[in-house]
Design a protein around this motif. Structure first.
Motif, mmCIF file in Angstrom:
data_model
loop_
_atom_site.group_PDB
_atom_site.id
_atom_site.type_symbol
_atom_site.label_atom_id
_atom_site.label_comp_id
_atom_site.label_asym_id
_atom_site.label_seq_id
_atom_site.Cartn_x
_atom_site.Cartn_y
_atom_site.Cartn_z
ATOM 1 N N LYS A 1 -7.534 40.854 -36.839
ATOM 2 C CA LYS A 1 -8.292 39.977 -37.638
ATOM 3 C C LYS A 1 -9.418 40.374 -38.409
ATOM 4 O O LYS A 1 -9.790 40.078 -39.546
ATOM 5 C CB LYS A 1 -8.732 38.601 -36.610
ATOM 6 C CG LYS A 1 -9.112 37.590 -37.798
ATOM 7 C CD LYS A 1 -9.198 36.124 -36.742
ATOM 8 C CE LYS A 1 -9.728 35.137 -37.758
ATOM 9 N NZ LYS A 1 -9.992 33.971 -36.875
ATOM 10 N N ASP B 1 -14.882 39.326 -45.563
ATOM 11 C CA ASP B 1 -15.304 38.690 -46.635
ATOM 12 C C ASP B 1 -14.993 39.297 -47.869
ATOM 13 O O ASP B 1 -14.548 38.510 -48.953
ATOM 14 C CB ASP B 1 -16.635 37.906 -46.325
ATOM 15 C CG ASP B 1 -16.898 37.162 -44.981
ATOM 16 O OD1 ASP B 1 -15.737 36.633 -44.723
ATOM 17 O OD2 ASP B 1 -18.187 36.963 -44.823
ATOM 18 N N TYR C 1 -11.223 39.663 -48.895
ATOM 19 C CA TYR C 1 -10.555 38.367 -49.407
ATOM 20 C C TYR C 1 -11.410 37.904 -50.855
ATOM 21 O O TYR C 1 -10.416 37.783 -51.748
ATOM 22 C CB TYR C 1 -11.249 37.352 -48.366
ATOM 23 C CG TYR C 1 -10.326 37.036 -47.254
ATOM 24 C CD1 TYR C 1 -9.113 36.727 -47.379
ATOM 25 C CD2 TYR C 1 -10.727 37.389 -45.914
ATOM 26 C CE1 TYR C 1 -8.008 36.702 -46.233
ATOM 27 C CE2 TYR C 1 -9.937 36.897 -44.816
ATOM 28 C CZ TYR C 1 -8.617 36.653 -45.206
ATOM 29 O OH TYR C 1 -7.722 36.557 -43.873
ATOM 30 N N TRP D 1 -3.977 36.915 -41.499
ATOM 31 C CA TRP D 1 -4.129 36.629 -42.824
ATOM 32 C C TRP D 1 -4.393 35.211 -43.005
ATOM 33 O O TRP D 1 -3.349 34.286 -42.715
ATOM 34 C CB TRP D 1 -3.106 37.104 -43.692
ATOM 35 C CG TRP D 1 -3.468 36.915 -45.069
ATOM 36 C CD1 TRP D 1 -2.963 36.107 -45.913
ATOM 37 C CD2 TRP D 1 -4.313 37.979 -46.031
ATOM 38 N NE1 TRP D 1 -3.317 36.359 -47.420
ATOM 39 C CE2 TRP D 1 -4.128 37.413 -47.347
ATOM 40 C CE3 TRP D 1 -5.027 39.122 -45.755
ATOM 41 C CZ2 TRP D 1 -4.952 38.104 -48.348
ATOM 42 C CZ3 TRP D 1 -5.669 39.821 -47.001
ATOM 43 C CH2 TRP D 1 -5.650 39.074 -48.030
ATOM 44 N N ASP D 2 -5.698 34.716 -43.386
ATOM 45 C CA ASP D 2 -5.997 33.471 -43.471
ATOM 46 C C ASP D 2 -5.463 32.910 -45.001
ATOM 47 O O ASP D 2 -6.117 32.891 -45.955
ATOM 48 C CB ASP D 2 -7.598 33.072 -43.537
ATOM 49 C CG ASP D 2 -7.715 31.750 -43.434
ATOM 50 O OD1 ASP D 2 -7.134 30.843 -43.899
ATOM 51 O OD2 ASP D 2 -9.002 31.287 -42.773
ATOM 52 N N TRP D 3 -4.405 32.380 -45.074
ATOM 53 C CA TRP D 3 -3.753 31.849 -46.450
ATOM 54 C C TRP D 3 -4.680 30.530 -46.853
ATOM 55 O O TRP D 3 -4.839 30.643 -48.197
ATOM 56 C CB TRP D 3 -2.187 31.521 -46.208
ATOM 57 C CG TRP D 3 -1.515 32.624 -46.205
ATOM 58 C CD1 TRP D 3 -0.589 33.200 -45.211
ATOM 59 C CD2 TRP D 3 -0.971 33.411 -47.588
ATOM 60 N NE1 TRP D 3 0.169 34.151 -45.816
ATOM 61 C CE2 TRP D 3 -0.056 34.521 -46.922
ATOM 62 C CE3 TRP D 3 -1.526 33.417 -48.714
ATOM 63 C CZ2 TRP D 3 0.320 35.388 -47.873
ATOM 64 C CZ3 TRP D 3 -0.916 34.374 -49.693
ATOM 65 C CH2 TRP D 3 -0.025 35.270 -49.234
ATOM 66 N N ASP D 4 -5.048 29.809 -46.113
ATOM 67 C CA ASP D 4 -5.719 28.523 -46.912
ATOM 68 C C ASP D 4 -6.990 29.162 -47.444
ATOM 69 O O ASP D 4 -7.336 28.748 -48.471
ATOM 70 C CB ASP D 4 -6.065 27.526 -45.762
ATOM 71 C CG ASP D 4 -4.808 26.844 -45.041
ATOM 72 O OD1 ASP D 4 -3.699 26.776 -45.939
ATOM 73 O OD2 ASP D 4 -4.954 26.176 -44.132
ATOM 74 N N ARG D 5 -7.738 30.038 -46.660
ATOM 75 C CA ARG D 5 -8.803 30.535 -47.110
ATOM 76 C C ARG D 5 -8.645 31.419 -48.493
ATOM 77 O O ARG D 5 -9.325 31.096 -49.619
ATOM 78 C CB ARG D 5 -9.678 31.258 -46.222
ATOM 79 C CG ARG D 5 -10.841 32.072 -46.797
ATOM 80 C CD ARG D 5 -11.339 33.087 -45.618
ATOM 81 N NE ARG D 5 -12.611 33.860 -46.182
ATOM 82 C CZ ARG D 5 -13.066 34.685 -45.301
ATOM 83 N NH1 ARG D 5 -13.008 35.225 -44.217
ATOM 84 N NH2 ARG D 5 -14.456 35.191 -45.894
ATOM 85 N N TYR D 6 -7.731 32.161 -48.296
ATOM 86 C CA TYR D 6 -7.420 33.089 -49.793
ATOM 87 C C TYR D 6 -6.854 32.177 -50.738
ATOM 88 O O TYR D 6 -7.443 32.596 -51.987
ATOM 89 C CB TYR D 6 -6.178 33.999 -49.314
ATOM 90 C CG TYR D 6 -5.811 34.837 -50.233
ATOM 91 C CD1 TYR D 6 -6.757 35.895 -50.456
ATOM 92 C CD2 TYR D 6 -4.756 34.875 -51.115
ATOM 93 C CE1 TYR D 6 -6.547 36.891 -51.531
ATOM 94 C CE2 TYR D 6 -4.573 35.833 -51.973
ATOM 95 C CZ TYR D 6 -5.355 36.874 -52.321
ATOM 96 O OH TYR D 6 -5.027 37.909 -53.124
ATOM 97 N N ARG E 1 -7.823 29.183 -51.536
ATOM 98 C CA ARG E 1 -9.168 28.627 -52.042
ATOM 99 C C ARG E 1 -9.933 29.376 -52.852
ATOM 100 O O ARG E 1 -10.340 29.040 -54.111
ATOM 101 C CB ARG E 1 -9.929 28.124 -51.016
ATOM 102 C CG ARG E 1 -9.646 26.798 -50.076
ATOM 103 C CD ARG E 1 -10.608 26.081 -49.258
ATOM 104 N NE ARG E 1 -11.038 26.973 -48.114
ATOM 105 C CZ ARG E 1 -10.551 27.059 -47.230
ATOM 106 N NH1 ARG E 1 -9.503 26.307 -46.589
ATOM 107 N NH2 ARG E 1 -11.073 27.942 -46.263
ATOM 108 N N LEU E 2 -9.882 30.682 -52.477
ATOM 109 C CA LEU E 2 -10.508 31.755 -53.345
ATOM 110 C C LEU E 2 -10.101 31.993 -54.606
ATOM 111 O O LEU E 2 -10.767 32.148 -55.596
ATOM 112 C CB LEU E 2 -10.749 32.931 -52.226
ATOM 113 C CG LEU E 2 -11.899 32.935 -51.185
ATOM 114 C CD1 LEU E 2 -11.815 34.006 -50.637
ATOM 115 C CD2 LEU E 2 -13.314 32.730 -51.799
#
Length: 228
Positions: free
Chosen positions: A155, A160, A163, A204-209, A211-212
């Protein structure tokens, strides 16, 4: 259905002028479609290529470092092949490793971009061209591939800076080709039909990605985003 000679009284006959206008409109429409089809076919003709400048990049701030010619093929996208996907990859190694193997003609694969942990972006193949990255010819022809330094089971690989930089890169690609900013059109390598790859993996944080990417897309003038 057209009117016959035994048309009922009171019904409206189709005038010669209307037929001529209708026929002209149909002919015009056919000509437009034919022109568009010819335009698409033109870029499939052997030896027909768009003008290029050595070392030119598609994404602002990216550093050009060329992949081996054996790991991609020349095209003239989106005129010959429409682009409607961004595919996210993870190297299973470091940034330098990705650049080295993509420069190796024996490797047989490469992505358009490689993103380092600190957010630095290398472009190795022009978006015009078809990179061998998805393991599926149709997906290769219709997508732009972005590789990320790191490992699918670590992870901490996904920083940051990585991403944020990757999201800006994806937002720019979506703007250039009018790709909806959603998970149908921004996918992982694992989601390509028939693949045996698992990247970008469970960390891999798809929700975060996403949003960005949406935030980066909103910052780009004239770009409308599609809500997931």
């Amino acid at each position: 259905m057209g009117a016959s000679e035994g048309q009922k009284p009171g019904s409206r006959a189709v005038s010669r002028r209307a037929l001529l206008i209708g026929g002209g409109a149909a002919a015009f429409g056919t000509a437009v479609f034919a022109r568009d089809d010819l335009g698409r076919l033109w870029w499939r003709m052997p030896g027909v290529v768009k003008k290029r400048k050595e070392g030119e990049v598609d994404a602002r701030g990216a550093q050009w470092t060329a992949a081996s010619d054996y790991n991609w093929r020349r095209a003239d996208r989106p005129d010959d092949y429409g682009i409607d996907r961004v595919i996210i990859h993870v190297v299973q190694g470091g940034y330098a490793t990705a650049l080295r193997v993509f420069k190796d003609p024996a490797h047989g694969a490469a992505t358009h971009y490689v993103v380092r942990k600190d957010g630095h972006v290398a472009q190795m193949i022009r978006e015009l061209d078809v990179a061998f990255h998805a393991g599926d010819r149709g997906f290769n022809e219709r997508s732009v591939g972005i590789e990320h330094e790191g490992f699918v089971d670590d992870k901490s690989s996904f920083t940051d800076a990585m991403y944020a930089s990757s999201a800006r890169l994806t937002a720019g690609i979506c703007e250039r080709y009018d790709i909806p900013v959603d998970r149908e059109h921004i996918i992982g390598h694992v989601e390509v039909p028939g693949t045996d790859h698992t990247d970008p993996g469970p960390h891999w944080d798809w929700d975060r990605y996403m949003r960005l990417v949406r935030a980066a897309a909103r910052e780009r003038p004239g770009r409308a985003t599609k809500k997931v």
